[in-house]
Every structure is written in C-alpha cells, then in structure tokens.
Design a protein around this motif. Structure first.
Motif, PDB file in Angstrom:
ATOM      1  N   ARG A 166       9.792   1.019 -19.601  1.00 38.74           N
ATOM      2  CA  ARG A 166      10.134   0.864 -21.005  1.00 38.74           C
ATOM      3  C   ARG A 166      11.596   1.227 -21.235  1.00 38.74           C
ATOM      4  NH1 ARG A 166       7.212   3.950 -26.148  1.00 38.74           N
ATOM      5  NH2 ARG A 166       8.446   2.944 -27.792  1.00 38.74           N
ATOM      6  N   PHE A 167      12.309   0.355 -21.916  1.00 37.73           N
ATOM      7  CA  PHE A 167      13.712   0.604 -22.208  1.00 37.73           C
ATOM      8  C   PHE A 167      13.813   1.741 -23.228  1.00 37.73           C
ATOM      9  CE2 PHE A 167      17.984  -0.567 -23.831  1.00 37.73           C
ATOM     10  CZ  PHE A 167      18.623  -0.712 -22.607  1.00 37.73           C
ATOM     11  N   PRO A 168      14.719   2.704 -23.028  1.00 39.24           N
ATOM     12  CA  PRO A 168      14.851   3.817 -23.976  1.00 39.24           C
ATOM     13  C   PRO A 168      15.102   3.331 -25.392  1.00 39.24           C
ATOM     14  CG  PRO A 168      16.088   4.262 -21.968  1.00 39.24           C
ATOM     15  CD  PRO A 168      15.625   2.843 -21.873  1.00 39.24           C
ATOM     16  N   ASP A 169      14.452   3.981 -26.351  1.00 37.01           N
ATOM     17  CA  ASP A 169      14.562   3.541 -27.742  1.00 37.01           C
ATOM     18  C   ASP A 169      15.545   4.376 -28.550  1.00 37.01           C
ATOM     19  OD1 ASP A 169      13.161   5.891 -27.887  1.00 37.01           O
ATOM     20  OD2 ASP A 169      11.380   5.056 -28.867  1.00 37.01           O
ATOM     21  N   HIS A 170      16.311   5.239 -27.866  1.00 36.71           N
ATOM     22  CA  HIS A 170      17.309   6.048 -28.563  1.00 36.71           C
ATOM     23  C   HIS A 170      18.490   6.265 -27.617  1.00 36.71           C
ATOM     24  CE1 HIS A 170      19.210   9.461 -30.626  1.00 36.71           C
ATOM     25  NE2 HIS A 170      18.590   9.018 -31.705  1.00 36.71           N
ATOM     26  N   PRO A 171      19.727   6.244 -28.139  1.00 33.01           N
ATOM     27  CA  PRO A 171      20.885   6.397 -27.258  1.00 33.01           C
ATOM     28  C   PRO A 171      20.864   7.652 -26.403  1.00 33.01           C
ATOM     29  CG  PRO A 171      21.575   5.701 -29.447  1.00 33.01           C
ATOM     30  CD  PRO A 171      20.106   5.984 -29.542  1.00 33.01           C
ATOM     31  N   SER A 172      20.358   8.755 -26.946  1.00 33.20           N
ATOM     32  CA  SER A 172      20.355  10.006 -26.193  1.00 33.20           C
ATOM     33  C   SER A 172      19.536   9.922 -24.918  1.00 33.20           C
ATOM     34  CB  SER A 172      19.841  11.145 -27.075  1.00 33.20           C
ATOM     35  OG  SER A 172      18.474  10.916 -27.432  1.00 33.20           O
ATOM     36  N   ARG A 173      18.590   8.985 -24.880  1.00 27.67           N
ATOM     37  CA  ARG A 173      17.741   8.852 -23.702  1.00 27.67           C
ATOM     38  C   ARG A 173      18.284   7.847 -22.694  1.00 27.67           C
ATOM     39  NH1 ARG A 173      13.947  10.317 -27.647  1.00 27.67           N
ATOM     40  NH2 ARG A 173      13.617   8.229 -28.478  1.00 27.67           N
ATOM     41  N   MET A 174      19.442   7.272 -22.986  1.00 29.80           N
ATOM     42  CA  MET A 174      20.049   6.338 -22.038  1.00 29.80           C
ATOM     43  C   MET A 174      20.476   7.022 -20.740  1.00 29.80           C
ATOM     44  SD  MET A 174      20.071   3.182 -22.881  1.00 29.80           S
ATOM     45  CE  MET A 174      19.395   2.342 -24.315  1.00 29.80           C
ATOM     46  N   ILE A 175      20.690   8.333 -20.799  1.00 26.58           N
ATOM     47  CA  ILE A 175      21.048   9.038 -19.564  1.00 26.58           C
ATOM     48  C   ILE A 175      19.926   8.964 -18.538  1.00 26.58           C
ATOM     49  CG2 ILE A 175      22.675  10.592 -20.704  1.00 26.58           C
ATOM     50  CD1 ILE A 175      20.534  12.736 -20.695  1.00 26.58           C
ATOM     51  N   ASP A 176      18.704   8.688 -18.998  1.00 26.50           N
ATOM     52  CA  ASP A 176      17.583   8.557 -18.071  1.00 26.50           C
ATOM     53  C   ASP A 176      17.719   7.322 -17.186  1.00 26.50           C
ATOM     54  OD1 ASP A 176      16.498  10.807 -19.265  1.00 26.50           O
ATOM     55  OD2 ASP A 176      15.179   9.665 -20.604  1.00 26.50           O
ATOM     56  N   LEU A 177      18.628   6.413 -17.556  1.00 30.63           N
ATOM     57  CA  LEU A 177      18.814   5.190 -16.777  1.00 30.63           C
ATOM     58  C   LEU A 177      19.715   5.380 -15.563  1.00 30.63           C
ATOM     59  CD1 LEU A 177      19.300   2.415 -19.509  1.00 30.63           C
ATOM     60  CD2 LEU A 177      17.256   2.918 -18.168  1.00 30.63           C
ATOM     61  N   ALA A 178      20.375   6.527 -15.448  1.00 35.38           N
ATOM     62  CA  ALA A 178      21.349   6.708 -14.373  1.00 35.38           C
ATOM     63  C   ALA A 178      20.714   6.517 -12.995  1.00 35.38           C
ATOM     64  CB  ALA A 178      21.996   8.087 -14.480  1.00 35.38           C
ATOM     65  N   GLU A 179      19.557   7.116 -12.778  1.00 32.87           N
ATOM     66  CA  GLU A 179      18.925   7.004 -11.459  1.00 32.87           C
ATOM     67  C   GLU A 179      18.425   5.584 -11.178  1.00 32.87           C
ATOM     68  OE1 GLU A 179      15.229   8.948  -8.896  1.00 32.87           O
ATOM     69  OE2 GLU A 179      16.104  10.066 -10.573  1.00 32.87           O
ATOM     70  N   PRO A 180      17.638   4.963 -12.089  1.00 38.12           N
ATOM     71  CA  PRO A 180      17.210   3.588 -11.806  1.00 38.12           C
ATOM     72  C   PRO A 180      18.380   2.604 -11.762  1.00 38.12           C
ATOM     73  CG  PRO A 180      16.480   4.283 -13.998  1.00 38.12           C
ATOM     74  CD  PRO A 180      16.979   5.492 -13.303  1.00 38.12           C
ATOM     75  N   LEU A 181      19.444   2.854 -12.511  1.00 40.78           N
ATOM     76  CA  LEU A 181      20.629   1.994 -12.421  1.00 40.78           C
ATOM     77  C   LEU A 181      21.259   2.104 -11.041  1.00 40.78           C
ATOM     78  CD1 LEU A 181      22.936   0.224 -13.407  1.00 40.78           C
ATOM     79  CD2 LEU A 181      23.913   2.222 -14.550  1.00 40.78           C
ATOM     80  N   THR A 182      21.325   3.306 -10.513  1.00 39.43           N
ATOM     81  CA  THR A 182      21.882   3.499  -9.174  1.00 39.43           C
ATOM     82  C   THR A 182      21.049   2.756  -8.135  1.00 39.43           C
ATOM     83  OG1 THR A 182      22.762   5.671  -9.807  1.00 39.43           O
ATOM     84  CG2 THR A 182      22.543   5.209  -7.454  1.00 39.43           C
ATOM     85  N   ARG A 183      19.727   2.814  -8.255  1.00 39.69           N
ATOM     86  CA  ARG A 183      18.870   2.096  -7.301  1.00 39.69           C
ATOM     87  C   ARG A 183      19.109   0.592  -7.378  1.00 39.69           C
ATOM     88  NH1 ARG A 183      14.754   5.712  -9.222  1.00 39.69           N
ATOM     89  NH2 ARG A 183      13.843   4.010 -10.438  1.00 39.69           N
ATOM     90  N   ALA A 184      19.211   0.069  -8.598  1.00 39.55           N
ATOM     91  CA  ALA A 184      19.440  -1.365  -8.760  1.00 39.55           C
ATOM     92  C   ALA A 184      20.808  -1.761  -8.207  1.00 39.55           C
ATOM     93  CB  ALA A 184      19.335  -1.744 -10.237  1.00 39.55           C
ATOM     94  N   ALA A 185      21.803  -0.905  -8.429  1.00 36.26           N
ATOM     95  CA  ALA A 185      23.140  -1.183  -7.901  1.00 36.26           C
ATOM     96  C   ALA A 185      23.137  -1.175  -6.372  1.00 36.26           C
ATOM     97  CB  ALA A 185      24.136  -0.161  -8.441  1.00 36.26           C
TER      98      ALA A 185
END
Length: 257
Positions: free
Chosen positions: A43-62
């Motif tokens: 689930r995509f984060p529904d608040h900007p403050s929770r966007m930091i949770d994307l750092a790990e999955p973004l790194t995996r995708a990269a």
C-alpha cells in the motif's frame, strides 16, 4: 542490450501505470534502452511523513534495475522526497546511500524538479497541486522552501472548487483529464502573482511534457512539470542532445539540452 547502449533503470511507484517510460522512449527513439522496476509495497503511504518508509523498498527496486547494463537509476515521482521535505541533507543522504548500493548515479524525482527550477532561474513558484491533498500540498511547499524556491501560492482541485472533497479526487485513482490541469493554470494565472514566478505541476499524474506549449499559453508564464523535469534530467545525465532525440518536446527546459 549492450553496455554501449544508452540505458536507464527506471523505478516506478506502486499502484499506478506510470506513463513516463513510454514518453522517454518516444522522445529518445530506438537508441535508448530502458529497464523498469516497481517499488514492492502493498500500500502506498497516505501521508508525506510516512514516505520515509519507502527508502528500503526503493533501494531494493533500484538494485534490481542496476544489475542490468544501465548508466543510471531514476526514481519516478516527486512524492517519495516529501518524507524529507524539511530535511534536504537527509534526502541527499538517502540518494547517496542508494548510489553507493547500486554503484551508479541515482536521480530522485523531486530533486530533478528542484534542479530544473534552478536551471530556469525560477525565483518563486505557484504550486499547481491538482490532485494533491492538503498534507501533500503543504509538504511540497516545505520541500521547495527548504531548497530555496519561494512558494508564492499553492492550490489543489478541492481549493479551486473543482471537486467537493478530496475523497472524490482520490476515488479517480490517478485517472485525470489533461484539460483539468489547464483549467487550474488558467484559474491561478488570473490572480496577482510575482513577476519572477513560474507555475509548477509536481504530480506526474498530470502530463505536462505532452502539452508544454498549451500549458504556457494558458498560464502566460513558464510551466514546469514534474514529469518534464524528470525526463529532462535523464536525457542530460545521459549527455543526449536535442539532435540525438527522435522527438523534442516543447518548452524552454528541453531547449536547454
């Protein structure tokens, strides 16, 4: 694909059919290769403050796309950076950490937008938030201010009275009429604005790259979209000039290639 081919590792956000890769391939023609991955998230984060949770999955995708013979990794969309809206140094560290893990240059969508505004000598911005809710609109304003771009005004479709509620906007799931972006620009352009300001459309769900001339005509001043800035930054990082492209979009940004 060979190592000599200009190639991009493109990382898309989840839950959305990203039109960016097709736009890039249409511009660059057959000489450009592209490898795409999607951030693995239920689930995509529904608040900007929770966007930091994307750092790990973004790194995996990269990392997934960096294993191909690509020259750079590009993270599509401006919203990831909003988790670090008031912390430019923190956002830069995340980018640097991903670069270290991948061993290749990494473009962060929101930072390419900031870079484009600086290249155009934009002193202040009117944020055309369109489908952004109040929290994402406020975080975008904070991000710009933290990077030295003064925000003269910020708006979204609910503020403009185009929708009765944010719930009605969200129910469309990023399926928007391009004309709605033009309507917002025309409405905002009618107000009193600083002479040095440009209109900024941060959300890639509004495709500015296919309608640059119409958008500028509607606004009466420069219009910079998150999608256009991202494509411009990729082409520049690959050292592709206008003469290398199969199709060159309108707008001052692409005339600078």
């Amino acid at each position: 694909m060979t190592i000599e081919d200009p190639a991009v590792g493109w990382v898309s956000p989840p839950g959305w059919l990203d039109p960016g890769p097709a736009a890039l391939l249409e511009m660059a023609g057959s000489r450009l290769q592209l490898v795409q991955s999607v951030i693995d998230l239920d689930r995509f984060p529904d608040h900007p403050s929770r966007m930091i949770d994307l750092a790990e999955p973004l790194t995996r995708a990269a990392l997934a796309v960096s294993r191909a013979p690509v020259q750079l990794v590009a993270q599509s969309g401006t919203q990831f950076a909003l988790g670090y809206a008031d912390d430019p140094a923190g956002l830069a560290r995340v980018r640097d950490d991903i670069e270290t893990a991948c061993g290749k240059p990494v473009l962060i969508g929101a930072l390419t937008l900031i870079e484009a505004l600086r290249a155009l000598d934009v002193g202040s911005a009117v944020i055309v938030g369109c489908y952004y809710d109040e929290a994402f609109l406020a975080a975008t304003s904070t991000l710009f201010e933290a990077h030295g771009i003064r925000v003269a005004q910020a708006s979204n479709w609910v503020r403009e009275g185009r929708f009765e509620s944010q719930q009605a906007v969200d129910a469309l799931h990023w399926h928007y009429e391009e004309r709605w972006g033009l309507d917002s620009l025309e409405t905002l352009a009618a107000g009193r604005l600083p002479a040095d300001c440009a209109f900024v459309v941060p959300g890639a769900g509004i495709r500015t790259v296919v309608a640059a001339d119409a958008l500028k005509a509607a606004a009466g001043r420069p219009v910079v979209g998150g999608d256009a800035a991202f494509l411009w930054a990729i082409l520049r990082q690959l050292n592709l000039a206008r003469s290398d492209l199969a199709r060159v979009p309108g707008g001052r940004l692409f005339r600078m290639l």
